[in-house]
Design an enzyme around this catalytic site. Structure first.
Site, mmCIF file in Angstrom:
data_model
loop_
_atom_site.group_PDB
_atom_site.id
_atom_site.type_symbol
_atom_site.label_atom_id
_atom_site.label_comp_id
_atom_site.label_asym_id
_atom_site.label_seq_id
_atom_site.Cartn_x
_atom_site.Cartn_y
_atom_site.Cartn_z
ATOM 1 N N THR A 45 0.871 -1.172 0.000
ATOM 2 C CA THR A 45 0.000 0.000 0.000
ATOM 3 C C THR A 45 0.905 1.218 0.000
ATOM 4 O O THR A 45 1.883 1.281 0.757
ATOM 5 C CB THR A 45 -1.037 -0.021 1.144
ATOM 6 N N GLU A 46 0.620 2.170 -0.888
ATOM 7 C CA GLU A 46 1.590 3.225 -1.172
ATOM 8 C C GLU A 46 1.796 4.181 -0.003
ATOM 9 O O GLU A 46 2.753 4.943 0.012
ATOM 10 C CB GLU A 46 1.231 3.979 -2.458
ATOM 11 N N ASN A 47 0.907 4.113 0.992
ATOM 12 C CA ASN A 47 1.139 4.924 2.176
ATOM 13 C C ASN A 47 2.107 4.267 3.160
ATOM 14 O O ASN A 47 2.150 4.641 4.330
ATOM 15 C CB ASN A 47 -0.187 5.301 2.860
ATOM 16 N N SER A 87 8.385 4.471 -0.125
ATOM 17 C CA SER A 87 7.282 3.693 -0.679
ATOM 18 C C SER A 87 7.088 3.984 -2.171
ATOM 19 O O SER A 87 6.893 3.064 -2.971
ATOM 20 C CB SER A 87 5.991 4.011 0.077
#
Lengths: 211, 214, 211, 214
Positions: A45-47, A87
């Site tokens: 997840t990009e966060n 990320s």
């Protein structure tokens, strides 16, 4: 025509065992429900997380553990956390095997439009869409092939503002699965529609896959 | 030091980097203190543009923000941003999330500019310098620095080293490094193993012990 | 003229309490021995550490804990470790308050030459010298004012290959301390030499600090 | 998997990123295995060019290295490099240490090129594109990627996540991210807290358990 759940199952079946995968917000998130537990697929997840688990409920909800859609999630064994620059470096650097995204439109060349309706009064918001589009080794799109009023979403050229150029490798839809190749758009699967009927819906020339 | 003391010297017209991604890592009490400080004409750099009545939404409601640099202003309940934007009271600089993160990282790392593939060929690259390198298109993006960074971490030690909790880490480490003054609200004070430090003390100027956010 | 140890003491006295400091290889390393234990000065080593302590001896030697000169060192409370890109980002980003370096030559404008003798048959090696030169808020140079054969090392222009342009803010030498300013080279301290005699040694016009 | 198996498929002409800064984090056993593999015409990217008779020095002695990209080839006992260099048998690309680190980081992060202040106005910037941004001079530098990275870490978990020990971390995390195939020698296998992971498993392809280096 296949339903949303069957489509998610179809995409899930095409994700290689052990792959590192980012599932976009919305429909792509449902792919996770159909990954085999022993597939070893690791969700990004990009966060800032690898090894994301299913949505959290009840006492498991922790507002410091959310996905890119800001929904509380859980942590699987082997997970790791990192900051936003790391990320997106992971994504932009081409380390993810597959990214699955929704779309407004995809062009025959694999251009993607999925962030902006083009409406002049819309408040624009892009989030990580453009980063997801250019980063993964393969970008899969999941969408209905036609809009609600019957217009094709797979087009010679996108008319909506672009998210990325020549980035989509496959398009999974309710009517067929399309491979975007150097030679053109190849139809891999048909879902209850004849090839000729599918072609009559689209202005994009289609190639029937020999199997 | 309490939250208001920590941000009381914020000058009007400052650029403020505000950490958090949704509720994770959002420095709620520091944003409230910034509101109380009365600072105005702020440029806010943050992933979102606030929702509901607290945090960045409150700063916008009280007309303290003249410009926001973010990736995703539209939220379920971003009515104060939406209203200010439609009324032309706030300038929006929309930046893809990974470019936003990399520009902030470049701000802290002394990089003058960098070529990123993200956004190439899209309307968000219009007017920007582009270049094809090894057959791939890139856009030139410039660093973002702040006069002030507001960050929420999990724990600080007495030297100012920080660790975060889960996806609450998000923009914290890169914003702490990219601002002239970095103010951090932490849930706890304690020891941190040197191998586990995420934000080294050199990037931290002021620590406010708030406890676990509600 | 002051000796090497007195010079190191002089530099140490000018480092503000609580400063983050990088001490270059060689003579600058000796500055650490003269920092007051309660000064709160934190030492950075560019191979990935803040909070570096004194040289390690005997059983304290750990080959995974070395400084930029590859000498085993120790860890102080409040230390942290990070990778090389993060370490040089810290330096390049201007976060260190002071960097102390040796030099072959410094120009009146603050250009630094400290990495290459200019000899055509020398094997070149730069290490972190150029990064250190451009990164810190202030760069202090420590050196003898004259070469062994009596040539000045503070010059109108460096003749050796440069390490960095206009980067040096102060030059500490055995004969005097010089401040590189917008208005020219200011002499702050004289060590047993008259101002006129110092000026006669150098082709750089000197300004006597009024105090 | 043993060390030789882990590097046996290294093609002649490969670019190999080799971690370590002096003895700290040097993947000694993997470099020995690379020598045993017989791979030749290698380009080696590492901070140093070897010393004594082991590690990179042995690769150079056995004439496996045609080019080295490093910041500091000259060492107390770098006689094999010195000899090869003076004989014109090895090409040297000398890169300031921070530019070397940032170029490797860019290689893993998908950055096309970046402007760095380091080296501006020096002979190491000769022939390179430069630009003045906000009154400061910068040099344009390009990413470095490897076909293979050899890294030493302290511990791996069964998923391939890594932690390092002290200044042994150095180039490991950025090299692991910048290579097509990353091989890691570790001193121990065990559990790693997700908050403490330094190199996430996505960057690690093969792990060789060697134990603590002598």
């Amino acid at each position: 025509m296949i339903d949303r759940q069957t489509l998610a199952k179809l995409v899930a079946a095409d994700i290689p065992a052990g792959a590192f995968v980012n599932l976009g917000i919305g429909q792509p998130t449902e792919v996770a429900d159909h990954l085999a537990p022993d597939s070893g697929v690791v969700l990004h997840t990009e966060n800032g997380m690898l090894g994301m688990g299913p949505q959290a409920h009840g006492d498991d909800v922790d507002l410091d553990l959310i996905n890119a859609g800001k929904i509380p999630v859980t942590e699987l064994p082997g997970a790791s956390y990192f900051h936003h620059a790391d990320s997106f470096a992971m994504m932009r650097g081409g380390h993810l095997d597959v990214c699955v995204l929704g779309a407004y439109q995809v062009s025959a060349r694999g251009d993607l439009a999925n962030w902006h309706s083009g409406a002049p009064d819309a408040i624009p918001a892009v989030g990580g869409a453009m980063d997801l589009a250019v980063g993964a080794k393969q970008v899969f799109v999941m969408m209905n092939l036609l809009t609600r009023d019957g217009k094709p979403k797979l087009l010679p050229e996108c008319t909506y503002p672009l998210t990325g150029l020549r980035c989509v490798s496959r398009v999974y839809t309710d009517l067929a699965t399309f491979l975007i190749t150097e030679n053109g758009v190849v139809v891999r699967d048909l879902h209850g529609i004849a090839f000729a009927d599918l072609q009559s819906l689209l202005d994009v020339p289609l190639i029937e896959e020999l199997s | 030091m309490n939250a208001l003391e920590a941000v009381a010297d914020t000058a009007d017209g400052s650029t403020v980097l505000i950490g958090g991604f949704g509720p994770a890592g959002e420095p709620v009490q520091l944003i409230e203190a910034l509101l109380d400080s009365g600072a105005k004409e702020l440029t806010v750099v943050s992933n979102n543009a606030g929702s509901g009545e607290t945090g960045i939404a409150a700063l916008i409601r009280e007309k303290r923000v003249v410009k926001i640099v973010c990736s995703y202003p539209r939220q379920v309940d971003s009515r104060h941003f939406d209203e200010a934007y439609r009324a032309g009271r706030i300038e929006l600089d929309l930046v893809p999330q990974g470019n936003l993160a990399e520009r902030i990282r470049a701000g802290g790392a002394g990089i003058g500019a960098f070529f990123t593939p993200t956004g190439y060929g899209t309307m968000l690259a219009e007017g920007k310098e582009t270049r094809v390198i090894d057959g791939k298109g890139y856009v030139l993006e410039y660093p973002i620095k702040g006069d002030l960074a507001l960050v929420r971490a999990h724990r600080a030690d007495r030297f100012g080293n920080l660790v975060y909790r889960k996806t609450g880490r998000n923009f914290g480490p890169i914003m702490a490094a990219a601002a002239t003054t970095t103010v951090v609200q932490v849930e706890e004070l304690g020891e941190i193993d040197p191998e586990h430090v995420v934000t080294p003390s050199i990037y931290v100027d002021r620590i406010v012990h708030i406890g676990r956010a509600a």
